[in-house]
Every structure is written in structure tokens, then in C-alpha cells.
Design an enzyme around this catalytic site. Structure first.
Site, PDB file in Angstrom:
ATOM      1  N   TYR A 146      24.506  34.219  -1.238  1.00 17.26           N
ATOM      2  CA  TYR A 146      25.006  34.467  -2.589  1.00 17.26           C
ATOM      3  C   TYR A 146      23.799  34.511  -3.519  1.00 17.26           C
ATOM      4  O   TYR A 146      22.900  33.664  -3.422  1.00 17.26           O
ATOM      5  CB  TYR A 146      25.956  33.345  -3.008  1.00 17.26           C
ATOM      6  CG  TYR A 146      26.426  33.400  -4.454  1.00 17.26           C
ATOM      7  CD1 TYR A 146      25.951  32.477  -5.402  1.00 17.26           C
ATOM      8  CD2 TYR A 146      27.331  34.360  -4.890  1.00 17.26           C
ATOM      9  CE1 TYR A 146      26.376  32.510  -6.712  1.00 17.26           C
ATOM     10  CE2 TYR A 146      27.773  34.394  -6.215  1.00 17.26           C
ATOM     11  CZ  TYR A 146      27.283  33.468  -7.121  1.00 17.26           C
ATOM     12  OH  TYR A 146      27.700  33.512  -8.428  1.00 17.26           O
ATOM     13  N   ASP A 241      15.023  35.081  -2.590  1.00 10.27           N
ATOM     14  CA  ASP A 241      15.820  34.438  -3.638  1.00 10.27           C
ATOM     15  C   ASP A 241      15.644  32.922  -3.490  1.00 10.27           C
ATOM     16  O   ASP A 241      16.322  32.288  -2.677  1.00 10.27           O
ATOM     17  CB  ASP A 241      17.292  34.841  -3.518  1.00 10.27           C
ATOM     18  CG  ASP A 241      18.132  34.143  -4.562  1.00 10.27           C
ATOM     19  OD1 ASP A 241      19.357  34.391  -4.616  1.00 10.27           O
ATOM     20  OD2 ASP A 241      17.580  33.334  -5.343  1.00 10.27           O
ATOM     21  N   LYS A 269      17.657  27.169 -11.448  1.00 15.68           N
ATOM     22  CA  LYS A 269      17.922  25.759 -11.154  1.00 15.68           C
ATOM     23  C   LYS A 269      16.763  24.833 -11.544  1.00 15.68           C
ATOM     24  O   LYS A 269      16.538  24.593 -12.734  1.00 15.68           O
ATOM     25  CB  LYS A 269      18.335  25.601  -9.688  1.00 15.68           C
ATOM     26  CG  LYS A 269      19.658  26.365  -9.363  1.00 15.68           C
ATOM     27  CD  LYS A 269      20.108  26.171  -7.946  1.00 15.68           C
ATOM     28  CE  LYS A 269      21.190  27.153  -7.542  1.00 15.68           C
ATOM     29  NZ  LYS A 269      22.539  26.772  -7.989  1.00 15.68           N
TER      30      LYS A 269
HETATM   31  P1  KE4 Z   1      23.261  31.195 -11.396  1.00 16.87           P
HETATM   32  O1  KE4 Z   1      23.583  32.525 -12.052  1.00 16.87           O
HETATM   33  O2  KE4 Z   1      24.512  30.425 -10.997  1.00 16.87           O
HETATM   34  O3  KE4 Z   1      22.279  30.361 -12.228  1.00 16.87           O
HETATM   35  O4  KE4 Z   1      22.444  31.482 -10.046  1.00 16.87           O
HETATM   36  C1  KE4 Z   1      23.009  32.334  -9.093  1.00 16.87           C
HETATM   37  C2  KE4 Z   1      22.399  32.001  -7.744  1.00 16.87           C
HETATM   38  C3  KE4 Z   1      21.415  32.838  -7.249  1.00 16.87           C
HETATM   39  N1  KE4 Z   1      20.829  32.595  -6.056  1.00 16.87           N
HETATM   40  C4  KE4 Z   1      21.169  31.506  -5.321  1.00 16.87           C
HETATM   41  C5  KE4 Z   1      20.494  31.264  -4.017  1.00 16.87           C
HETATM   42  C6  KE4 Z   1      22.161  30.603  -5.798  1.00 16.87           C
HETATM   43  O5  KE4 Z   1      22.491  29.517  -5.054  1.00 16.87           O
HETATM   44  C7  KE4 Z   1      22.791  30.850  -7.028  1.00 16.87           C
HETATM   45  C8  KE4 Z   1      23.873  29.961  -7.590  1.00 16.87           C
HETATM   46  N2  KE4 Z   1      24.274  28.877  -6.761  1.00 16.87           N
HETATM   47  C9  KE4 Z   1      25.633  28.404  -6.945  1.00 16.87           C
HETATM   48  C10 KE4 Z   1      25.899  27.282  -5.937  1.00 16.87           C
HETATM   49  N3  KE4 Z   1      25.649  27.637  -4.631  1.00 16.87           N
HETATM   50  C11 KE4 Z   1      25.881  27.954  -8.340  1.00 16.87           C
HETATM   51  C12 KE4 Z   1      27.112  27.088  -8.526  1.00 16.87           C
HETATM   52  C13 KE4 Z   1      28.193  27.833  -9.243  1.00 16.87           C
HETATM   53  O6  KE4 Z   1      28.333  29.050  -9.030  1.00 16.87           O
HETATM   54  O7  KE4 Z   1      28.901  27.156 -10.006  1.00 16.87           O
END
Ligand code: KE4
Length: 429
Positions: A146, A241, A269
Site C-alpha cells: 500500500y 517507498d 511518518k
Molecule cells: P499516508 O498518506 O497515510 O501518510 O501514507 C500512505 C502510505 C504510504 N506508504 C506506506 C508504506 C504506508 O504504510 C502508508 C500509510 N500506512 C497506513 C498504515 N499501514 C496508514 C494508516 C491509515 O491509513 O490510517
């Protein structure tokens, strides 16, 4: 322990009347684990408290950012000081270059970085940049990975080889994902086939070098090296990523751990220390295509926000000067994962686990989890029971079988012992 839920239940009801599902991100609604989400009111170190004053040992850590634990003094002080000078200007500030400097220092391939406000913006922009740089349309991602919710990345986890992207969300026209190939992770031949089939047309391969989003899954030996060799040979960009793994696995993320130099790195993060920051970076030859220097457009009102920069800076400066944290996180995480596996074994529960440093997942199944096809075999019902049992026993795990859990530098040996004891109680419920 029967957890008090009255206040959280009231707050959930109120929130649901104004916010879809009462949440601002779907996973928080506990859809896949059942039960009632606690409304958190404060955190300190490894602990969270909810509106009913239940205390939890936290292994979500805001999905990765809180590597120093909640309300780390340096971070709180930095945000407070920055806030006294106003929260945003929409103009350049010294802190942006300060954070850029420390981020670039962590990644040898990186000469320039652009900050945005989320991981989604970072990956969306990196893909646009890869397409601009290579003048190619197709992109490759992997099933179970993801990268945020940009249209081009919301493709269904297809099966088999180069699956042309079928939209994985309502509202995404198939035209938007027709150039997205979703392949099996840890399968080099699938990638070779895709480059065979779409020779000269693939702009980039984007990968979570250690996957967190199908649960934790590490790259098979030689897999990342193969991604690097094939993309270089084919003239496609390799995008790591590292939104989750950056500054998490080591100070230099997965690329330091595995010794790979990608073409672009996306981040999020931890680089925001809990405030909204994303970023993408790479060599100037590629990054200089980004506006205002070059023709690839990307912008953001709050990009480089001074409070977010301050929180990220405080976090990264602390990590840079306390590198021993990574060994400590690795050792304590290993102890926790082993302890839960032993509890499951004693209770006759089928469980396997994957862990890289302080990112880990327990899968309710036997056998190895090495890609989405194997991960999806996990017993999500059993995970849900475990999750709710742990919550009732004061341990807050990520509310999904297909997520990674995180240890912070604030977690202690005693937290681990309490967590393992809670697991034994949950299994005996
Ligand atoms: P954000 O747009 O949520 O800041 O980041 C997206 C993203 C991009 N790449 C990786 C590897 C990620 O894990 C994420 C977002 N992670 C999720 C949890 N696995 C965020 C939690 C959520 O969606 O509430």
C-alpha cells in the site's frame, strides 16, 4: 479485565453523526476486528489512555511515526517553541533546509528532497516524477503493498502475473489504473515477464522494501537486488517507498539495511515526528524536473509547515545521536514476538510471525507468509478475537491482521512481559 466503554461509545456516536464511520481513516473503525474503538485522549511513552481512563500499552505508535514514544520531551518542546512564532506562513523557513539536510544525510543516493504533507502525496508525486523523467506511462506495484490512496495506486490485488490495474476503489475510473501493473511480491519472474510484455514502457517500480501493509513481510534473499538490476537494465526508476521503513529499521531505512540504492525514495511518518510530513527525494538529475525548476508540477499549502518541520527535526536529531536505539528496538521486539508465539503454541493456536527490527506481525495460520497470496490465508476471525482480548487486557495492537505493529524506544522489558501475560490471558478466554 472488562474495559469501560461508556465515554468512548458516546464519542463514537457523536463522531458518526458528522464523520463517515466516525473516523478520519477507515482502519480506525475496527471494521476487520470488531469491537468498539476507544477514543484516545492522551499518550505518554509507551502508553495511551482513552476517554474512559483505560490504559493501554501501544503497539500502533500512530502507524509508525512515534518511534520515540508518545510526548517525547524533545519533540513536545520543539513543537511548542515553533508554535509560539505562528503555525504557518506559506513562505520558506530555515527549518525546511534543516530537515532536508538531515534527511538527505541518511540516504546516499539522495541529493534533493521535496516535503509534502502525507505519504500519499509523496508516492503520488514520485510516480508523476518517474513518468516525467522516463516519458513512460506504465508503473509496477506489488499486491499487498500500500502506498497511500492516490487513484493510480488503488488497484485490486489481482492474481497471477502482470495484472492490468482493476480499480480497487469506487470512484476510480479504469482509465486511471490501466497503466498500473500489480504483480506478486517476492516473485522475480513476474517482474521479468512484465518488462518483457511492456518493454520500454514501464516508468517505475514502486515497492515497500519491507512490506508493512499485508502485515510485515520481508524481501526474499536477493529480491531487492533483482529489482535494482532489472529496473536499471530496463531504464525504469526504482522507487523505495520508505514511508514506514525510513528511520524505522535503521537511520537509513531499508536501503541501508539491505544495501540497495533506489532512484527515488518516498518518506513519511517518522520524518514528521507525529505531525503531517511526507517527502520524496533522489538525485538532482531527477529532482530538478520538479517545479519551479522543471516541468513536473507539485505543490502544497502546508508543505514544509514549521511545526511539522520542528517535530521531524527533533525526532531525527534524537535518532541520529542515539543510534543504539535500533539495536534496543530489535532486541526488545524479538523478545516480544517470541513470547507471543510461545503463548500461542502453549494454547494450541496456529500462529506464525514476521519481524524486521521493530516492525512485526503475528499471522493466525501456519507456514511462511511471503506475499499477499500467503498472507490472505490468515484466519482474520482468530486475529479479531486476539485483538479484542488484548485490548480488554490493556494492549493496543493495530486493528487489522494485515498491518504491522511497532515498538518504540519508550517500551520497556516490563511492557513486554505484561504484553505476553495479556496474550496468555487472551488465549485462555
Ligand atoms: P499516508 O498518506 O497515510 O501518510 O501514507 C500512505 C502510505 C504510504 N506508504 C506506506 C508504506 C504506508 O504504510 C502508508 C500509510 N500506512 C497506513 C498504515 N499501514 C496508514 C494508516 C491509515 O491509513 O490510517
Amino acid at each position: 479485565m472488562t474495559r469501560k466503554v461508556e465515554q468512548s461509545r458516546k464519542l463514537q456516536k457523536r463522531a458518526e453523526s458528522m464523520i463517515p464511520g466516525g473516523v478520519n481513516s477507515p482502519v480506525r473503525a475496527f471494521g476487520s476486528v470488531g469491537g468498539e474503538p476507544p477514543f484516545i485522549v492522551r499518550g505518554k511513552g509507551s502508553r495511551l489512555w482513552d476517554a474512559d481512563d483505560n490504559e493501554y500499552i501501544d503497539y500502533i505508535g500512530s502507524w509508525g511515526p512515534m518511534i520515540l514514544g508518545h510526548a517525547a520531551p524533545d519533540v513536545v518542546e520543539a513543537i511548542t517553541a515553533a508554535a509560539r512564532n505562528s503555525s504557518s506562513f506559506g513562505a520558506s523557513t530555515p527549518a525546511e533546509a534543516d530537515l532536508a539536510e538531515i534527511v538527505i544525510s541518511a540516504f546516499p543516493h539522495m541529493e534533493k528532497v521535496r516535503f509534502v504533507s502525507s505519504g500519499t502525496e509523496a508516492t503520488m508525486s514520485a510516480i508523476r516524477l518517474a513518468r516525467a523523467y522516463t516519458k513512460r506511462k506504465y508503473i509496477v506495484k506489488f499486491e499487498g503493498c500500500y502506498h497511500g490512496h492516490a487513484d493510480v495506486l488503488l488497484v485490486k490485488a489481482g492474481s497471477g502475473v502482470a495484472t492490468l490495474g482493476i480499480p480497487g476503489s469506487a470512484g476510480v475510473p479504469e482509465e486511471f489504473t490501466q497503466f498500473t501493473l500489480a504483480l506478486r511480491f517476492n516473485d522475480v519472474s513476474a517482474l521479468e515477464d512484465a518488462f518483457q510484455k511492456f518493454q520500454g514502457k514501464i516508468a517505475c517500480v514502486i515497492v515497500e522494501p519491507v512490506v508493512g501493509n499485508m502485515g510485515c513481510v520481508s524481501p526474499a534473499p536477493g529480491y531487492l537486488e533483482a529489482l535494482r538490476t532489472i529496473t536499471k537494465r530496463e531504464g525504469a526508476l526504482l522507487i523505495f517507498d520508505e514511508v514506514m521503513t525510513g528511520f524505522r529499521l535503521t537511520f537509513g531505512g531499508a536501503q541501508e539495511l539491505y544495501g540497495i540504492r533506489p532512484d527515488l525514495t518516498t518518506m513519511g511518518k517518522i520524518i514528521g515526528g507525529g505531525l503531517p510530513v511526507g517527502g520524496y527525494g533522489g538525485p538532482s538529475e531527477i529532482m530538478d524536473l520538479v517545479a519551479p525548476l522543471g516541468p513536473m508540477y507539485q505543490a502544497g499549502t502546508l508543505s514544509g509547515n514549521p511545526l511539522a518541520m520542528a517535530a521531524g527535526l527533533a525526532t531525527l536529531r534524537y535518532l541520529r545521536s542515539h543510534r543504539e536505539i535500533y539495536k534496543q528496538l530489535d532486541t526488545l521486539s524479538a523478545k516480544l514476538v517470541a513470547g507471543i508465539l510461545a503463548a500461542a503454541k502453549d494454547a494450541g493456536v496456529a500462529m506464525t510471525a514476521n519481524r524486521v527490527g521493530s516492525m512485526f506481525t503475528w499471522f493466525f495460520m501456519s507456514g511462511e507468509v511471503r506475499d499477499w497470496d500467503t498472507a490472505e490465508k490468515a484466519d482474520t476471525k482468530a486475529f479479531g478475537n486476539f485483538f479484542r482480548g488484548m485490548l480488554d487486557n490493556g494492549v493496543y495492537l493495530p486493528p487489522s491482521q494485515f498491518e504491522a505493529a511497532f515498538m518504540s524506544a519508550a517500551h520497556t522489558e516490563s511492557d513486554v512481559e505484561v504484553t505476553i501475560a495479556a496474550a496468555r490471558k487472551s488465549f485462555s478466554r
